[in-house]
Design a protein around this motif. Structure first.
Motif, mmCIF file in Angstrom:
data_model
loop_
_atom_site.group_PDB
_atom_site.id
_atom_site.type_symbol
_atom_site.label_atom_id
_atom_site.label_comp_id
_atom_site.label_asym_id
_atom_site.label_seq_id
_atom_site.Cartn_x
_atom_site.Cartn_y
_atom_site.Cartn_z
ATOM 1 N N ALA A 45 0.841 -1.202 0.000
ATOM 2 C CA ALA A 45 0.000 0.000 0.000
ATOM 3 C C ALA A 45 0.872 1.246 0.000
ATOM 4 C CB ALA A 45 -0.916 0.005 1.224
ATOM 5 N N VAL A 46 0.524 2.192 -0.877
ATOM 6 C CA VAL A 46 1.094 3.537 -0.785
ATOM 7 C C VAL A 46 0.405 4.219 0.382
ATOM 8 C CG1 VAL A 46 1.413 5.751 -1.938
ATOM 9 C CG2 VAL A 46 1.539 3.624 -3.258
ATOM 10 N N VAL A 47 1.179 4.753 1.317
ATOM 11 C CA VAL A 47 0.592 5.315 2.530
ATOM 12 C C VAL A 47 0.901 6.809 2.624
ATOM 13 C CG1 VAL A 47 0.693 3.130 3.790
ATOM 14 C CG2 VAL A 47 2.637 4.707 3.905
ATOM 15 N N GLY A 48 0.022 7.492 3.337
ATOM 16 C CA GLY A 48 0.201 8.904 3.622
ATOM 17 C C GLY A 48 -0.141 9.172 5.071
ATOM 18 N N ILE A 49 0.180 10.365 5.540
ATOM 19 C CA ILE A 49 -0.016 10.689 6.940
ATOM 20 C C ILE A 49 -1.441 11.176 7.173
ATOM 21 C CG2 ILE A 49 0.818 13.071 6.663
ATOM 22 C CD1 ILE A 49 2.089 12.761 9.491
ATOM 23 N N GLU A 54 0.460 11.138 13.818
ATOM 24 C CA GLU A 54 1.708 10.595 13.297
ATOM 25 C C GLU A 54 1.475 9.230 12.652
ATOM 26 O OE1 GLU A 54 4.684 10.503 16.320
ATOM 27 O OE2 GLU A 54 4.659 12.676 16.655
ATOM 28 N N HIS A 55 0.223 8.949 12.307
ATOM 29 C CA HIS A 55 -0.139 7.653 11.756
ATOM 30 C C HIS A 55 -0.169 7.690 10.229
ATOM 31 C CE1 HIS A 55 -1.065 6.309 15.771
ATOM 32 N NE2 HIS A 55 -1.941 7.290 15.935
ATOM 33 N N PHE A 56 0.229 6.576 9.629
ATOM 34 C CA PHE A 56 0.229 6.455 8.170
ATOM 35 C C PHE A 56 -0.747 5.351 7.763
ATOM 36 C CE2 PHE A 56 3.954 8.817 8.999
ATOM 37 C CZ PHE A 56 4.233 9.546 7.849
ATOM 38 N N ARG A 57 -1.585 5.680 6.765
ATOM 39 C CA ARG A 57 -2.608 4.749 6.323
ATOM 40 C C ARG A 57 -2.651 4.689 4.798
ATOM 41 N NH1 ARG A 57 -2.038 3.594 10.811
ATOM 42 N NH2 ARG A 57 -3.587 3.365 12.481
ATOM 43 N N ASN A 58 -3.295 3.640 4.291
ATOM 44 C CA ASN A 58 -3.457 3.406 2.862
ATOM 45 C C ASN A 58 -4.179 4.583 2.202
ATOM 46 O OD1 ASN A 58 -4.111 2.403 0.293
ATOM 47 N ND2 ASN A 58 -4.504 0.339 1.073
ATOM 48 N N ILE A 59 -3.618 5.121 1.123
ATOM 49 C CA ILE A 59 -4.238 6.280 0.467
ATOM 50 C C ILE A 59 -5.583 5.935 -0.153
ATOM 51 C CG2 ILE A 59 -1.988 7.313 -0.020
ATOM 52 C CD1 ILE A 59 -2.337 6.407 -2.926
ATOM 53 N N ASN A 60 -5.831 4.643 -0.398
ATOM 54 C CA ASN A 60 -7.095 4.239 -1.005
ATOM 55 C C ASN A 60 -8.185 3.938 0.013
ATOM 56 O OD1 ASN A 60 -6.168 4.375 -3.692
ATOM 57 N ND2 ASN A 60 -5.138 2.392 -3.453
ATOM 58 N N ARG A 61 -7.857 4.047 1.294
ATOM 59 C CA ARG A 61 -8.843 3.748 2.321
ATOM 60 C C ARG A 61 -9.085 4.912 3.287
ATOM 61 N NH1 ARG A 61 -10.318 -1.583 3.085
ATOM 62 N NH2 ARG A 61 -9.266 -3.090 1.731
ATOM 63 N N PRO A 85 9.929 17.856 5.491
ATOM 64 C CA PRO A 85 9.495 18.548 6.714
ATOM 65 C C PRO A 85 8.345 19.516 6.467
ATOM 66 C CG PRO A 85 11.631 19.358 5.974
ATOM 67 C CD PRO A 85 11.341 18.151 5.163
ATOM 68 N N GLU A 86 8.274 20.125 5.296
ATOM 69 C CA GLU A 86 7.208 21.092 5.029
ATOM 70 C C GLU A 86 5.842 20.403 5.024
ATOM 71 O OE1 GLU A 86 5.787 24.308 1.614
ATOM 72 O OE2 GLU A 86 7.709 23.288 1.447
ATOM 73 N N THR A 87 5.743 19.296 4.329
ATOM 74 C CA THR A 87 4.478 18.569 4.298
ATOM 75 C C THR A 87 4.143 18.006 5.676
ATOM 76 O OG1 THR A 87 4.911 17.946 2.007
ATOM 77 C CG2 THR A 87 3.222 16.706 3.159
ATOM 78 N N ALA A 88 5.157 17.512 6.389
ATOM 79 C CA ALA A 88 4.915 16.976 7.726
ATOM 80 C C ALA A 88 4.406 18.051 8.665
ATOM 81 C CB ALA A 88 6.200 16.354 8.276
ATOM 82 N N HIS A 89 4.936 19.269 8.531
ATOM 83 C CA HIS A 89 4.495 20.380 9.383
ATOM 84 C C HIS A 89 3.041 20.736 9.091
ATOM 85 C CE1 HIS A 89 4.612 24.071 11.694
ATOM 86 N NE2 HIS A 89 4.169 24.730 10.620
ATOM 87 N N ILE A 90 2.702 20.790 7.817
ATOM 88 C CA ILE A 90 1.307 21.110 7.456
ATOM 89 C C ILE A 90 0.368 20.019 7.965
ATOM 90 C CG2 ILE A 90 -0.271 21.398 5.514
ATOM 91 C CD1 ILE A 90 2.035 22.671 3.975
ATOM 92 N N ALA A 91 0.773 18.753 7.810
ATOM 93 C CA ALA A 91 -0.073 17.651 8.263
ATOM 94 C C ALA A 91 -0.245 17.665 9.768
ATOM 95 C CB ALA A 91 0.536 16.313 7.814
ATOM 96 N N GLU A 92 0.801 18.057 10.480
ATOM 97 C CA GLU A 92 0.736 18.102 11.937
ATOM 98 C C GLU A 92 -0.224 19.174 12.420
ATOM 99 O OE1 GLU A 92 3.723 19.076 15.670
ATOM 100 O OE2 GLU A 92 4.548 18.371 13.763
ATOM 101 N N ALA A 93 -0.236 20.296 11.733
ATOM 102 C CA ALA A 93 -1.086 21.411 12.162
ATOM 103 C C ALA A 93 -2.514 21.285 11.638
ATOM 104 C CB ALA A 93 -0.485 22.732 11.683
ATOM 105 N N ARG A 94 -2.695 20.501 10.602
ATOM 106 C CA ARG A 94 -3.985 20.448 9.921
ATOM 107 C C ARG A 94 -4.928 19.468 10.615
ATOM 108 N NH1 ARG A 94 -5.385 23.916 6.126
ATOM 109 N NH2 ARG A 94 -3.243 23.795 5.372
ATOM 110 N N SER A 95 -6.134 19.895 10.918
ATOM 111 C CA SER A 95 -7.160 19.007 11.467
ATOM 112 C C SER A 95 -7.655 18.094 10.363
ATOM 113 C CB SER A 95 -8.321 19.813 12.039
ATOM 114 O OG SER A 95 -9.419 18.967 12.315
#
Length: 594
Positions: free
Chosen positions: A439-443, A448-455, A569-579
């Motif tokens: 599975a290709v995963v995203g945050i 800090e969890h990564f899950r399947n982009i298709n689910r 780090p830029e994407t991780a920062h946005i993901a961390e702050a984003r609800s």
């Protein structure tokens, strides 16, 4: 070095044996003895052997298991499936009713015992795992149908031969016109009586005021009642003169111990059947033992169980018996009757020995139709055709293994059925693992969890490709991993980093290591760094013994989040702050919720 008690469990439970335990074991032994006498006679006939052989196989094996076995409730002796397998194996070597047939059955028990002990000493109990539950269930269901069909000839009083359902049904259809009505008049009522006793009598007895335990004892004595009534009827009405096949004379007394004949050709011919009987018997036995042990918060030792069953089979061979194992029905009866230790089996052996010495003249007029009815009622409880629908709904591949086992067993016999089940199970296992789930995963935003982009709704950057593989890596799937990863990279020209998340990887064999090295080289040639994350300790230990990590173009990260935060780090920062409920800029990909 293991203590002696590890190989002789009797030294463990025997130290604390009390009078109260002995009382409970004696009560259980009486109940099991009543049940085992007609079963032993019936299963011996099913195996194509004289009825007294079933009694011989129910004496010394029980004593041997009491010394070497670890289950407190398992009752060892002849069982339906092993009896059928014995008839199938020995029938290929000698004709039923001959001395060679009995000799081969004894050798089969001895070989099975030696194999079981060897497996136990070398701790090979795990080999039974190659028989999946659907395969075992399918084999037992098919065997139950075969056994029940094969016993109809005794109910009808007609000669029928054959080892497959097609042959048996064909023989029954051809001979139906020669049905012996006197035999039918014994077999049908006996079968109906045993079915009613099993399903209806206990609630009636409890309603009448008997306690549940006493009612259960009376129900378990149903086969004994059927034996007594039909034996008296056969004697009074001289049914033998009317064509009803009777058990006939059964020698009184105990068998003389002797070693099986040493014939290399015979041993070689029986080696494969003995192995199949050993594995099937062990799986059936250990399943029952573990189930009953769990109810009392006890535990068994599978490898020692192999030794216990092995010594039981050698004891059976020495006493002129045939292969034995732990029986489901009698073990449950033994458990429900309150057996506290394996001594209950030894007490049962004494009961069977007394019956062999003093009671055999009383059953000379016992109709074989009654024993056939006992077998039919016992084995039909093992048939579970509804399991096909349940397995189909859950796993099509397991259904294929189960259905294949049933069809081959019914169509070609028990040994081809077992081999087919094992072969199909292994083939399906290799097929599933040759194409592991990747599975290709995203945050997940805000975590800090990564899950399947298709689910799940997740964020992935444009420069980092995170891929999770959900299987250990070995020779069968290493090439698929290599091809799939490179395919995913080719689809994303902007990718600069590939992170392989190895959360589910428990092992990487030499073939898979070569594939990882090739992936690392090819990605490096295209300017993409290859990273690993969440490598388990034992896997990391093995990787460190190679030079793979020295040539790795990327890094090994403790967690997938650490890798993502370090590489993008830029994407991780946005993901961390984003609800997770808030919108995400179009520059980041959001997978659909499926």
């Amino acid at each position: 070095m293991k203590p002696l008690a590890a190989y002789l469990p009797i030294l463990d439970w025997g130290r604390g044996y009390t009078r109260a335990m002995a009382t409970d074991d004696l009560i259980a032994a009486v109940i099991v003895t009543i049940m085992l006498i007609p079963q032993s006679l019936a299963y011996a006939l099913l195996a194509g052997l004289p009825p007294e052989i079933g009694l011989y196989a129910s004496i010394l094996p029980l004593v041997a298991y009491a010394v070497f076995g670890t289950s407190r409730a398992l009752a060892v002796g002849p069982v339906a499936v092993v009896s059928l397998m014995t008839a199938s194996a020995v029938g290929e070597i000698a004709a039923q009713g001959t001395a060679d047939y009995l000799t081969a059955a004894v050798v089969l028990a001895f070989l099975s015992g030696v194999m079981l002990i060897a497996m136990g000493l070398f701790r090979l109990g795990f080999l039974a795992n190659f028989l999946s539950h659907p395969v075992i269930s399918g084999f037992i269901t098919a065997s139950g149908l075969l056994i029940a069909a094969s016993q109809l000839k005794h109910i009808l009083g007609i000669p029928v031969s054959g080892a497959t359902l097609v042959d048996i049904v064909g023989g029954l259809a051809a001979g139906i016109g020669d049905t012996n009505m006197a035999t039918l008049a014994v077999g049908v009522p006996a079968t109906l009586f045993l079915f009613l006793v099993r399903s209806r009598v206990k609630p009636l007895l409890v309603t009448a005021g008997l306690g549940p335990r006493m009612a259960d004892i009376l129900v378990k004595a149903g086969p004994v009642a059927a034996v007594a009534l039909t034996t008296l009827a056969a004697s009074w009405f001289d049914l033998g003169a009317r064509g009803v096949h009777l058990v006939g004379h059964i020698p009184s007394g105990l068998p003389s111990p002797h070693m099986p004949i040493l014939d290399p050709d015979l041993w070689a011919a029986l080696a494969v059947p003995a192995l199949l009987i050993s594995v099937i018997g062990f799986v059936e036995s250990v399943s029952v033992a573990q189930t009953l042990a769990a109810k009392r918060r006890q535990r068994i030792q599978p490898d020692q169980e192999l030794i216990g069953l092995g010594t039981a089979n050698i004891a059976s061979a020495v006493s002129g018996g045939y292969p034995v194992t732990g029986g489901f029905a009698r073990s449950v009866v033994n458990f429900d009757a309150g057996a506290r230790t394996p001594a209950a089996g030894a007490f049962t052996a004494v009961g069977i020995a007394l019956a062999t010495m003093f009671l055999t003249p009383l059953i000379a007029d016992l109709p074989q139709a009654t024993l056939a009815a006992t077998i039919i009622v016992a084995v039909l409880s093992l048939v579970d055709l509804k399991a096909l629908a349940r397995v189909w709904a859950y796993s099509k591949s397991d259904f294929a293994a189960m259905a294949g086992t049933i069809l081959v067993t019914l169509g070609f016999g028990v040994e081809p059925g077992v081999v087919t089940g094992v072969a199909v199970s292994l083939a399906l296992y290799l097929h599933r693992n040759a194409r592991p789930h990747m599975a290709v995963v995203g945050i997940v935003p805000g975590t800090e969890h990564f899950r399947n982009i298709n689910r799940h709704k997740v964020i992935t950057g444009e420069r980092v490709l995170s891929v999770r593989v959900d299987e250990s890596l070995f020779f069968a799937n290493s090439r698929y991993l290599e091809d799939r990863l490179l395919e995913l990279v080719a689809e994303r020209p902007a990718i600069a980093h590939v992170v392989l998340q190895a959360t589910a990887v428990n092992e990487i064999d030499a073939s898979a290591l070569e594939s990882l090295e090739e992936i690392n080289r090819r990605l490096g040639d295209s300017g993409v760094a290859f990273h690993l994350s969440e490598i388990k300790g034992p896997v990391m230990d093995r990787l460190e013994r190679t030079d793979f990590l020295q040539h790795l173009t990327g890094r090994v990260f403790l967690t997938q989040y650490e890798a993502f935060a370090s590489l993008d780090p830029e994407t991780a920062h946005i993901a961390e702050a984003r609800s997770p409920r808030r919108a995400t800029p179009a520059s980041f990909w959001i997978g659909p919720q499926i």
